[in-house]
Motif scaffolding. Structure first.
Motif, PDB file in Angstrom:
ATOM      1  N   ARG A 149      19.844 -52.495  16.561  1.00  0.00           N
ATOM      2  CA  ARG A 149      20.289 -51.117  16.371  1.00  0.00           C
ATOM      3  C   ARG A 149      20.979 -50.529  17.634  1.00  0.00           C
ATOM      4  NH1 ARG A 149      16.215 -46.249  14.616  1.00  0.00           N
ATOM      5  NH2 ARG A 149      17.977 -44.692  13.913  1.00  0.00           N
ATOM      6  N   GLY A 150      22.185 -50.132  17.337  1.00  0.00           N
ATOM      7  CA  GLY A 150      23.200 -49.634  18.604  1.00  0.00           C
ATOM      8  C   GLY A 150      22.791 -48.317  19.002  1.00  0.00           C
ATOM      9  N   ASN A 151      22.223 -47.359  18.253  1.00  0.00           N
ATOM     10  CA  ASN A 151      21.919 -46.165  18.453  1.00  0.00           C
ATOM     11  C   ASN A 151      20.487 -45.711  19.184  1.00  0.00           C
ATOM     12  OD1 ASN A 151      21.506 -46.373  15.907  1.00  0.00           O
ATOM     13  ND2 ASN A 151      21.513 -44.315  15.504  1.00  0.00           N
ATOM     14  N   VAL A 152      20.166 -46.116  20.179  1.00  0.00           N
ATOM     15  CA  VAL A 152      18.737 -45.803  20.744  1.00  0.00           C
ATOM     16  C   VAL A 152      18.849 -45.105  21.765  1.00  0.00           C
ATOM     17  CG1 VAL A 152      16.637 -46.630  21.026  1.00  0.00           C
ATOM     18  CG2 VAL A 152      18.175 -48.113  19.427  1.00  0.00           C
ATOM     19  N   LEU A 153      18.235 -43.847  22.180  1.00  0.00           N
ATOM     20  CA  LEU A 153      17.831 -43.320  23.416  1.00  0.00           C
ATOM     21  C   LEU A 153      16.513 -43.910  24.104  1.00  0.00           C
ATOM     22  CD1 LEU A 153      18.689 -40.931  25.361  1.00  0.00           C
ATOM     23  CD2 LEU A 153      16.825 -39.733  23.883  1.00  0.00           C
ATOM     24  N   TRP A 154      16.639 -44.604  25.184  1.00  0.00           N
ATOM     25  CA  TRP A 154      15.554 -44.971  26.038  1.00  0.00           C
ATOM     26  C   TRP A 154      15.295 -44.223  27.050  1.00  0.00           C
ATOM     27  CZ3 TRP A 154      14.009 -49.223  23.100  1.00  0.00           C
ATOM     28  CH2 TRP A 154      15.056 -49.916  22.558  1.00  0.00           C
ATOM     29  N   PHE A 155      13.742 -43.898  27.402  1.00  0.00           N
ATOM     30  CA  PHE A 155      13.514 -43.019  28.488  1.00  0.00           C
ATOM     31  C   PHE A 155      12.397 -43.319  29.181  1.00  0.00           C
ATOM     32  CE2 PHE A 155      10.418 -40.784  26.123  1.00  0.00           C
ATOM     33  CZ  PHE A 155      10.750 -41.030  24.946  1.00  0.00           C
ATOM     34  N   ASN A 156      12.255 -43.223  30.784  1.00  0.00           N
ATOM     35  CA  ASN A 156      11.008 -43.624  31.491  1.00  0.00           C
ATOM     36  C   ASN A 156      10.029 -42.657  30.891  1.00  0.00           C
ATOM     37  OD1 ASN A 156       9.216 -43.328  33.450  1.00  0.00           O
ATOM     38  ND2 ASN A 156      10.521 -44.536  34.804  1.00  0.00           N
ATOM     39  N   LYS A 157       9.053 -42.987  30.504  1.00  0.00           N
ATOM     40  CA  LYS A 157       7.692 -42.317  29.834  1.00  0.00           C
ATOM     41  C   LYS A 157       7.169 -41.504  31.041  1.00  0.00           C
ATOM     42  CE  LYS A 157       5.194 -42.338  25.641  1.00  0.00           C
ATOM     43  NZ  LYS A 157       4.032 -41.442  26.069  1.00  0.00           N
ATOM     44  N   LYS A 158       7.049 -42.241  31.971  1.00  0.00           N
ATOM     45  CA  LYS A 158       6.240 -41.386  33.038  1.00  0.00           C
ATOM     46  C   LYS A 158       6.815 -40.237  33.536  1.00  0.00           C
ATOM     47  CE  LYS A 158       3.094 -44.976  34.134  1.00  0.00           C
ATOM     48  NZ  LYS A 158       3.793 -46.493  34.130  1.00  0.00           N
ATOM     49  N   ILE A 159       8.078 -40.271  33.636  1.00  0.00           N
ATOM     50  CA  ILE A 159       9.138 -39.112  34.269  1.00  0.00           C
ATOM     51  C   ILE A 159       8.936 -38.043  33.095  1.00  0.00           C
ATOM     52  CG2 ILE A 159      11.391 -38.309  34.774  1.00  0.00           C
ATOM     53  CD1 ILE A 159      12.096 -41.154  35.976  1.00  0.00           C
ATOM     54  N   PHE A 160       9.235 -38.535  31.732  1.00  0.00           N
ATOM     55  CA  PHE A 160       9.237 -37.400  30.820  1.00  0.00           C
ATOM     56  C   PHE A 160       7.849 -36.917  30.865  1.00  0.00           C
ATOM     57  CE2 PHE A 160      12.699 -37.198  27.564  1.00  0.00           C
ATOM     58  CZ  PHE A 160      13.629 -37.710  28.445  1.00  0.00           C
ATOM     59  N   ASP A 161       6.477 -37.499  30.835  1.00  0.00           N
ATOM     60  CA  ASP A 161       5.368 -37.029  30.769  1.00  0.00           C
ATOM     61  C   ASP A 161       4.990 -36.130  32.109  1.00  0.00           C
ATOM     62  OD1 ASP A 161       4.883 -38.193  28.653  1.00  0.00           O
ATOM     63  OD2 ASP A 161       3.696 -39.833  29.618  1.00  0.00           O
ATOM     64  N   GLU A 162       5.335 -36.572  33.138  1.00  0.00           N
ATOM     65  CA  GLU A 162       5.231 -35.682  34.528  1.00  0.00           C
ATOM     66  C   GLU A 162       6.054 -34.563  34.454  1.00  0.00           C
ATOM     67  OE1 GLU A 162       5.134 -39.610  37.303  1.00  0.00           O
ATOM     68  OE2 GLU A 162       6.796 -38.207  37.538  1.00  0.00           O
TER      69      GLU A 162
END
Lengths: 292, 426
Positions: B155-168
């Motif tokens: 799949r070409g269209n994926v947004l990845w994120f650092n879960k800890k940064i987002f949770d904090e």
């Protein structure tokens, strides 16, 4: 009789290489020129005649205009830098210092490394968040940090630095050989006439080194006009094509874009650029040889 | 003098010996071994190479006694491999089967030019028209005939994120680009780079833009770009370019020094919070010991929920394949459930078939497989499916300029010209 047989034999021995060079050098140059004037701009060969349209199109392509400017900037700074640094190093080494062989080899060593390796190493050294910026920070010179090749306005100079590192040793070796060839009597004569060191270099030694400067400029000039591997490994095209050169454009347009006529056109222009530098030199050197 | 001559003679003799030895074993082998199969790909490292090997094992079990020649050329996205393949194909020395992205890269470069043999009969005898989704079969078809077998889907269209940064920071994955800008502002306020980008090789920036295009135009509008129905000079593309220019304010400044995996690494190193990349990034995270939904989170790229940008690796059969029979057997393995289940978990992609066992895949790939069956499937331009290679290189070039000069009008005009030059639109 003997002479004629020798002639025939030498012609026979030369023949294979003459044929090989004829086919694989001049034949292919001719073929490339032919493709450059065709419509072969997809994967299906189309050799119908297009005249000079590919050339006209190419000179209107923004990427190619940037490439020409980059080539000019790169060649001028690279030549000036290489000759200047090379001469300086040679003069310093010529002072009969201790450990001369060590320094000589150290300066010459980068030339023995392939451009691909040099490019990769410099890619890391001049990476804004790894490389030399960290060294500057550690030395308390954080103010000198630079975005290096990630900043379009100065990116090309980052590549020039890598190229200088790689090729300055070569000019040093040439100049060193030249300096060793200048007889001590000339130096002494100049000193007797009361010339200072600076005057000695300016009016005696550097003029005597002219033939070497010319040879070095020719060799470096044709290296820089068709440079590919160093840039390709180090920065690729760079942001906004700030480090793009015709060689990279040619490679990508031909082997990635399948635009063979356009690629051939770029090659021919590169050939012409190099020829403009080389041919006058060949004429000059054959003339001086004839005189000698 | 005599000594020097002897030295030269020795050197010459050595050279000759090397040359002769270099040729003889080659010819000897060709005469000796009975059955061979040469597979050409750019899967040289990590999970990709392991997956390919696993598929070779399946083949060897079914067809013992065939020697498999694994002809690989290293290099991301296959840019170098493709150049080698072209010289081989034009020189009349094709491999038995080679890796090719489905879509324009297959059809324009190889099928229309008459280099490929149709596989329609194989599709019928193996029942593949039912095993693969119709949109995927269409990507490998030309004028009603199938020409290659899709072994995987990324799949070409994926947004990845650092879960800890987002949770904090109590953030949620942005569903639209407007939400993205809000999240990005919050992150920027805390001194965190919102989005990581590494576009040294140019295609990475184009990849990000392709996802923005899909978000701005929707499925129909996006598909129309490759057929001339959607104008490159229209409002949709303008909106996409404007959004892209705005996004570039939130990426790391040294993006030109990095390539895609270094941009993914920035998430692991907490140097950035988000990254837009195809799901081979998940393979990279896994290789670094990062776990889905624990260390990293994933969501469709902003504005592309319900859309699935397909990057598919396929294998085809060139005309004049030296070992045609073995190549057909290979294609059977590549299209089989067993072959795809061996290959894909290691490669970090989902099956082209829809009947693979989900238990063999991790959380991310399971969710991707579900989306794959439900979403609108869109061809990727950057990864060779949507447009001819001539357009793709120009597309990369135009965006490389745009990233620096942010000149929307100039980019739109250049894109339209590229479209006309490559005969996709008038």
């Amino acid at each position: 009789m003997r002479i004629r047989r020798d002639r025939a034999l030498s012609a026979l021995i030369l023949l294979p290489s003459v044929v090989a060079v004829g086919v694989f050098v001049y034949g292919f140059i001719g073929w490339t020129a032919y493709v450059a004037m065709s419509n072969w701009n997809s994967f299906v060969p189309d050799l119908s005649f297009a005249g000079l349209r590919n050339f006209a199109d190419l000179f209107q392509t923004p990427r190619f205009q940037i490439d020409l400017r980059n080539t000019l900037v790169f060649t001028l700074t690279f030549l000036a830098g290489c000759l200047g640094i090379g001469l300086l190093l040679a003069v310093l080494l010529d002072r009969q210092i201790r450990g001369e062989a060590l320094f000589r080899n150290a300066f010459l060593f980068p030339m023995s490394i392939s451009f691909i390796v040099g490019g990769t190493v410099w890619q890391w050294l001049l990476n804004p968040s790894t490389g030399v910026n960290l060294l500057l920070d550690a030395a308390g010179l954080g103010a000198l940090r630079s975005p290096w090749y990630t900043e379009p306005r100065i990116a090309i100079y980052a590549v020039v630095i890598a190229a200088l590192w790689q090729m300055s040793g070569f000019t040093m070796a040439l100049y060193l050989a030249g300096l060793r060839g200048i007889s001590d009597e000339l130096r002494e004569a100049a000193r007797v006439d009361g010339a200072s060191d600076l005057q000695l270099y300016r009016h005696v030694i550097i003029p005597l080194l002219h033939p070497i400067t010319l040879s070095a400029a020719i060799v470096l000039g044709h290296v820089s006009l068709k440079i590919f591997d160093l840039v390709f490994a180090m920065t690729g095209s760079g942001p906004a094509f700030s480090t793009d050169v015709p060689g990279i454009f040619m490679f990508e347009t031909t082997f990635r874009g399948n635009r063979f006529a356009e690629g051939a056109t770029i090659s021919i222009i590169m050939l012409v650029m190099v020829a403009v530098v080389i041919i006058p030199y060949l004429i000059y050197s054959s003339r001086t040889e004839a005189e000698a | 003098m005599a000594e020097r001559r002897r030295l030269a003679q020795t050197a010459l003799a050595l050279l000759l010996a090397v040359a002769v030895l270099g040729i003889v074993p080659g010819t000897g082998l060709q005469a000796g071994a009975a059955k061979k199969l040469e597979i050409f790909s750019w899967w040289t490292a990590g999970g990709e190479a392991d997956g390919l090997k696993a598929m070779f094992e399946v083949y060897k079990k079914r067809f013992p006694g065939v020697e498999i020649i694994n002809a690989t050329v290293a290099g991301g996205a296959g840019t170098d491999a493709k150049a080698v393949l072209k010289t081989r194909m034009l020189g009349g020395n094709p491999p038995d089967s080679f890796q090719v992205h489905g879509g324009a890269e297959l059809v324009d470069t190889w099928v229309k030019t008459g280099f490929m043999e149709p596989l329609t009969a194989l599709y019928k005898s193996e029942g593949w028209l039912k095993s693969f989704p119709k949109d995927l079969v269409d990507i490998v078809s030309h004028q009603g005939e199938q020409y290659s077998v899709p072994v995987n889907v990324h799949r070409g269209n994926v947004l990845w994120f650092n879960k800890k940064i987002f949770d904090e920071n109590k953030l949620k994955a942005p569903a639209t680009w407007d939400e993205f800008f809000k999240v990005a502002e919050t992150l920027k306020g805390k001194g965190i780079t919102p989005l990581s980008l590494g576009d040294k090789n140019k295609w990475e920036a184009a990849h990000l833009f392709e996802d923005i295009l899909a978000a701005a135009l929707g499925a129909e509008g996006y598909r129309g770009l490759w057929t001339g129905k959607t104008s490159w000079e229209g409002d949709g593309v303008k909106r996409a370019l404007d959004t892209f220019a705005r996004i570039l304010n939130y990426v790391n400044r040294d993006h030109a020094a990095f390539v895609w995996d270094q941009a993914a690494q920035m998430l692991i190193d907490r140097k950035a919070a988000m990254n837009v990349m195809g799901d081979w990034a998940a393979g990279y995270f896994t290789a670094k010991g990062w776990k889905p939904n624990v260390d990293y989170g994933f969501a469709p790229a902003p504005g592309t929920a319900g859309l699935f940008v397909v990057v598919t690796d396929t294998f085809g059969l060139p005309k004049k394949a030296p070992n045609r029979e073995q190549a057909l057997a290979w294609l059977k393995v590549a299209g089989s459930k067993e072959g795809q289940e061996a290959f894909n978990p290691l490669k970090g992609s989902i099956c082209g078939r829809t009947d693979c066992d989900p238990k063999k895949f991790d959380v991310y790939l399971q969710s991707s497989a579900v989306d794959f069956t439900k979403n609108a499937l869109l061809p990727s331009e950057v990864h060779g499916s949507a447009a001819p290679e001539g357009f793709a290189t120009l597309f990369n070039d135009i965006l490389n300029l745009f990233v620096t000069n942010k000149d929307v009008k100039m980019a739109q005009r250049a894109l339209q010209k590229a479209c006309v030059d490559n005969k996709m639109c008038k």
